[in-house]
Write an enzyme that holds these catalytic residues in place. Structure first.
Site, PDB file in Angstrom:
ATOM      1  N   MET A 134     -10.394  -6.686   6.610  1.00 63.35           N
ATOM      2  CA  MET A 134      -9.588  -5.612   7.199  1.00 63.35           C
ATOM      3  C   MET A 134      -9.078  -6.036   8.572  1.00 63.35           C
ATOM      4  O   MET A 134      -9.836  -6.557   9.396  1.00 63.35           O
ATOM      5  CB  MET A 134     -10.418  -4.327   7.345  1.00 63.35           C
ATOM      6  CG  MET A 134     -10.726  -3.612   6.042  1.00 63.35           C
ATOM      7  SD  MET A 134      -9.267  -3.154   5.093  1.00 63.35           S
ATOM      8  CE  MET A 134      -8.443  -1.971   6.193  1.00 63.35           C
ATOM      9  N   SER A 154       0.858  -1.181   0.000  1.00 64.63           N
ATOM     10  CA  SER A 154       0.000   0.000   0.000  1.00 64.63           C
ATOM     11  C   SER A 154       0.891   1.226   0.000  1.00 64.63           C
ATOM     12  O   SER A 154       1.798   1.350   0.825  1.00 64.63           O
ATOM     13  CB  SER A 154      -0.869   0.007   1.268  1.00 64.63           C
ATOM     14  OG  SER A 154      -1.251   1.331   1.571  1.00 64.63           O
ATOM     15  N   HIS A 173      -1.570  -1.747  -4.230  1.00 61.03           N
ATOM     16  CA  HIS A 173      -2.825  -1.556  -3.497  1.00 61.03           C
ATOM     17  C   HIS A 173      -2.995  -0.053  -3.284  1.00 61.03           C
ATOM     18  O   HIS A 173      -2.208   0.580  -2.575  1.00 61.03           O
ATOM     19  CB  HIS A 173      -2.729  -2.307  -2.163  1.00 61.03           C
ATOM     20  CG  HIS A 173      -3.913  -2.144  -1.260  1.00 61.03           C
ATOM     21  ND1 HIS A 173      -5.013  -2.981  -1.317  1.00 61.03           N
ATOM     22  CD2 HIS A 173      -4.173  -1.263  -0.263  1.00 61.03           C
ATOM     23  CE1 HIS A 173      -5.893  -2.624  -0.390  1.00 61.03           C
ATOM     24  NE2 HIS A 173      -5.408  -1.570   0.261  1.00 61.03           N
ATOM     25  N   MET A 177      -9.849   7.101  -0.413  1.00 61.45           N
ATOM     26  CA  MET A 177     -10.706   7.474   0.731  1.00 61.45           C
ATOM     27  C   MET A 177     -11.447   8.762   0.414  1.00 61.45           C
ATOM     28  O   MET A 177     -10.889   9.671  -0.213  1.00 61.45           O
ATOM     29  CB  MET A 177      -9.848   7.702   1.975  1.00 61.45           C
ATOM     30  CG  MET A 177      -8.973   6.520   2.345  1.00 61.45           C
ATOM     31  SD  MET A 177      -8.150   6.795   3.915  1.00 61.45           S
ATOM     32  CE  MET A 177      -6.997   5.405   3.899  1.00 61.45           C
ATOM     33  N   ASP A 230      -5.403  -6.632   5.212  1.00 57.65           N
ATOM     34  CA  ASP A 230      -4.917  -5.262   5.046  1.00 57.65           C
ATOM     35  C   ASP A 230      -4.994  -4.536   6.380  1.00 57.65           C
ATOM     36  O   ASP A 230      -6.071  -4.418   6.967  1.00 57.65           O
ATOM     37  CB  ASP A 230      -5.795  -4.557   3.999  1.00 57.65           C
ATOM     38  CG  ASP A 230      -5.409  -3.107   3.772  1.00 57.65           C
ATOM     39  OD1 ASP A 230      -4.312  -2.689   4.182  1.00 57.65           O
ATOM     40  OD2 ASP A 230      -6.227  -2.387   3.157  1.00 57.65           O
ATOM     41  N   MET A 288     -12.488   2.991  -0.104  1.00 60.41           N
ATOM     42  CA  MET A 288     -13.070   3.299   1.214  1.00 60.41           C
ATOM     43  C   MET A 288     -13.946   4.534   1.043  1.00 60.41           C
ATOM     44  O   MET A 288     -13.587   5.648   1.443  1.00 60.41           O
ATOM     45  CB  MET A 288     -11.935   3.519   2.224  1.00 60.41           C
ATOM     46  CG  MET A 288     -11.232   2.215   2.567  1.00 60.41           C
ATOM     47  SD  MET A 288      -9.657   2.461   3.394  1.00 60.41           S
ATOM     48  CE  MET A 288      -8.591   2.603   1.968  1.00 60.41           C
ATOM     49  N   HIS A 303      -8.553   0.108  -3.395  1.00 60.17           N
ATOM     50  CA  HIS A 303      -9.316  -0.214  -2.189  1.00 60.17           C
ATOM     51  C   HIS A 303     -10.221   0.980  -1.930  1.00 60.17           C
ATOM     52  O   HIS A 303      -9.770   2.022  -1.450  1.00 60.17           O
ATOM     53  CB  HIS A 303      -8.332  -0.460  -1.032  1.00 60.17           C
ATOM     54  CG  HIS A 303      -8.996  -0.721   0.276  1.00 60.17           C
ATOM     55  ND1 HIS A 303      -8.295  -0.727   1.465  1.00 60.17           N
ATOM     56  CD2 HIS A 303     -10.284  -1.017   0.597  1.00 60.17           C
ATOM     57  CE1 HIS A 303      -9.136  -1.002   2.460  1.00 60.17           C
ATOM     58  NE2 HIS A 303     -10.336  -1.163   1.962  1.00 60.17           N
ATOM     59  N   ASP A 363      -5.094   3.030  -1.985  1.00 57.02           N
ATOM     60  CA  ASP A 363      -6.132   3.324  -0.994  1.00 57.02           C
ATOM     61  C   ASP A 363      -6.868   4.612  -1.340  1.00 57.02           C
ATOM     62  O   ASP A 363      -6.325   5.706  -1.201  1.00 57.02           O
ATOM     63  CB  ASP A 363      -5.490   3.446   0.397  1.00 57.02           C
ATOM     64  CG  ASP A 363      -5.074   2.100   0.945  1.00 57.02           C
ATOM     65  OD1 ASP A 363      -5.930   1.209   1.025  1.00 57.02           O
ATOM     66  OD2 ASP A 363      -3.874   1.936   1.288  1.00 57.02           O
TER      67      ASP A 363
HETATM   68  C1  DX5 Z   1      -5.889   1.462   5.879  1.00 56.06           C
HETATM   69  C2  DX5 Z   1      -5.511   1.100   4.472  1.00 56.06           C
HETATM   70  C3  DX5 Z   1      -4.340   0.196   4.410  1.00 56.06           C
HETATM   71  C4  DX5 Z   1      -3.099   0.775   5.036  1.00 56.06           C
HETATM   72  C5  DX5 Z   1      -2.081  -0.286   5.269  1.00 56.06           C
HETATM   73  O1  DX5 Z   1      -7.094   2.096   5.889  1.00 56.06           O
HETATM   74  O2  DX5 Z   1      -6.574   0.440   3.843  1.00 56.06           O
HETATM   75  O3  DX5 Z   1      -4.114  -0.251   3.091  1.00 56.06           O
HETATM   76  O4  DX5 Z   1      -2.545   1.782   4.279  1.00 56.06           O
HETATM   77  O5  DX5 Z   1      -0.983   0.284   5.906  1.00 56.06           O
HETATM   78  P1  DX5 Z   1      -0.265  -0.459   7.109  1.00 56.06           P
HETATM   79  O6  DX5 Z   1       0.295  -1.723   6.561  1.00 56.06           O
HETATM   80  O7  DX5 Z   1       0.763   0.519   7.531  1.00 56.06           O
HETATM   81  O8  DX5 Z   1      -1.294  -0.713   8.171  1.00 56.06           O
HETATM   82 ZN    ZN Z   2      -6.117  -0.622   1.992  1.00 58.53          ZN
END
Ligand code: DX5
Ligand code: ZN
Length: 225
Positions: free
Chosen positions: A140, A10, A35, A39, A174, A71, A69, A37
């Site tokens: 998660m 990520s 990956h 948001m 994750d 969110m 991903h 992320d």
């Molecule tokens: C959290 C994200 C993850 C996160 C993982 O909301 O979905 O993908 O960035 O990072 P680490 O491995 O540092 O928890």
């Molecule tokens: Zn993620």
């Protein structure tokens, strides 16, 4: 096809002003996929980036497998934009979605693979209903929103339940997954591994990615006997 170990760093905690270089470095160090992320500041209390940035990244990185991903509160809204940006797999949270099957269908019609994600407080049977429509289920292991949080080992029974019942399903974990937590993820049955800070902050990213993959590969060999 038999289960494969896949490591997807990520980039959330990387230097996002250097997104393409950071991503290329991870791929050069052996990452199997990226990956990404996404948001929206609504489904989770944080903001990152959306399809315009993913599209720019795709223009620089032609070959790699991109998972977004999502969110976000309305995953349906971004399907065509993300497909157009060159995303390979659209992994979305089912919690805010009324008609999960319809969103799965639309993702597939847009030419992407379907990932279904659940937050720590969501029971595994909620996602199990839709497994036939999914290429992957994401369990998660932190509350989504931020990198660098503590791994929740109590999510492992969900992973184990899925692995016991769906031997060929791709199961992703994750949140807080790194060298110190990979073995229990691997033994529980996860085969797609997201690791953020555990890889990004490592002095030797290649060595960490290799060890993560090694742990998953041995676990697969063990439980597939
Ligand atoms: C959290 C994200 C993850 C996160 C993982 O909301 O979905 O993908 O960035 O990072 P680490 O491995 O540092 O928890
Ligand atoms: Zn993620």
């Amino acid at each position: 096809m038999s289960l494969q170990a896949k490591i997807g760093p990520s980039i959330l905690n990387a230097d996002l002003s250097q997104l393409a270089d950071e991503s290329q470095k991870l791929l050069d160090n052996g990452a199997d996929y990226l990956h990404l992320d996404v948001m929206d500041g609504h489904f989770v209390p944080n903001l990152t980036f959306g399809h315009p940035i993913v599209k720019c990244l795709r223009n620089k990185i032609k070959e790699a497998f991109f998972e977004t991903h999502m969110m976000v509160s309305n995953p349906e809204q971004w399907i065509s934009d993300m497909a157009d940006a060159g995303v390979d797999q659209y992994t979305f949270h089912i919690e805010p979605v009324d008609d999960v099957s319809a969103v799965c269908r639309k993702v597939r019609e847009a030419g992407m693979k379907v990932g279904l994600a659940i937050k720590p407080k969501t029971a595994v049977d909620v996602v199990e209903k839709y497994i036939e429509m999914a290429d992957l289920v994401l369990i998660m292991t932190v509350e989504p929103g931020f990198g660098g949080q503590k791994f929740m080992e109590d999510m492992m029974p969900k992973v184990k339940h899925l692995r016991d019942n769906y031997p060929t399903l791709n199961i992703e974990v994750d949140g807080g997954v790194a060298l110190n937590t990979i073995d229990c993820c691997a033994k529980a049955g996860a085969n797609w591994i997201v690791s953020g800070t555990g890889v990004i902050k490592a002095d030797d990213q290649g060595a960490v990615i290799k060890q993560l993959r090694g742990s998953v590969t041995s676990a697969i060999a063990e439980y597939s006997k």
